[in-house]
Scaffold this motif. Sequence first.
Motif, PDB file in Angstrom:
ATOM      1  N   TRP A  80       0.918  -4.243  -6.992  1.00 29.94           N
ATOM      2  CA  TRP A  80       2.352  -4.400  -6.754  1.00 29.94           C
ATOM      3  C   TRP A  80       2.797  -5.810  -7.075  1.00 29.94           C
ATOM      4  N   LEU A 139      11.513  -0.312  -8.746  1.00 32.66           N
ATOM      5  CA  LEU A 139      10.893   0.587  -7.771  1.00 32.66           C
ATOM      6  C   LEU A 139      11.807   1.768  -7.487  1.00 32.66           C
ATOM      7  N   THR A 161       6.952 -10.045  -1.423  1.00 30.80           N
ATOM      8  CA  THR A 161       5.519  -9.783  -1.492  1.00 30.80           C
ATOM      9  C   THR A 161       4.743 -10.589  -0.473  1.00 30.80           C
ATOM     10  N   SER A 209      -0.229   2.878  -8.129  1.00 33.63           N
ATOM     11  CA  SER A 209       0.411   2.090  -7.071  1.00 33.63           C
ATOM     12  C   SER A 209       1.484   2.909  -6.379  1.00 33.63           C
TER      13      SER A 209
END
Length: 182
Positions: free
Chosen positions: A35, A45, A64, A118
């Motif tokens: 990611w 996304l 993140t 992912s």
Amino acid sequence: MLPRIFQAASEGTAGTNLRQLYTDAGQPVWKAVTWLVLGVHFVPLRVLGPRGNWAWQTLMRNQTGAPDWLYLIPAIACFAAGMTVILVSSEPDPIEWAIGSHLAIGYTAAGVASAVVSRLTIETAIVLGRVPVDAPATIVPRLINPVSLIWPLAMVGYPLLFGSLGAVVGQSSLVQKSRTSG
């Protein structure tokens, strides 16, 4: 090695970060690293949840929980790969831009493959950026997106630019002299 670097670098960051979401969900850290890499390449996304499907433009650095220096890893890896190809090549005069374009094929394929694996399923509500996400929800990379086509340019651009630059440096007389003298 990269998951260990990511894990060590993100320990102690404030708030819920991507690594924490993955470990709380029982997922391995390497998926959180994918990611991070997808965020570096501006892959949008898609959130599939109880409120319906909606898109998130891209995973930004502050979401993140990773330090900024980790965003240099793809550029450094492409630079090192371009230089390595020159140093181990038996070709007397390789074309540097051709090396970057060959690296781009594998790099883009690896990026798309990482996007496929992912997938994050959350069981408790979270906040993604400033947007609340109700549980249960699934967050997936959205590769086919008519609005944002920046990610293919980034996936091809990193190896083309930095891989070719590494090849140019590897072909330089300074590196070639140190290679033959060592």
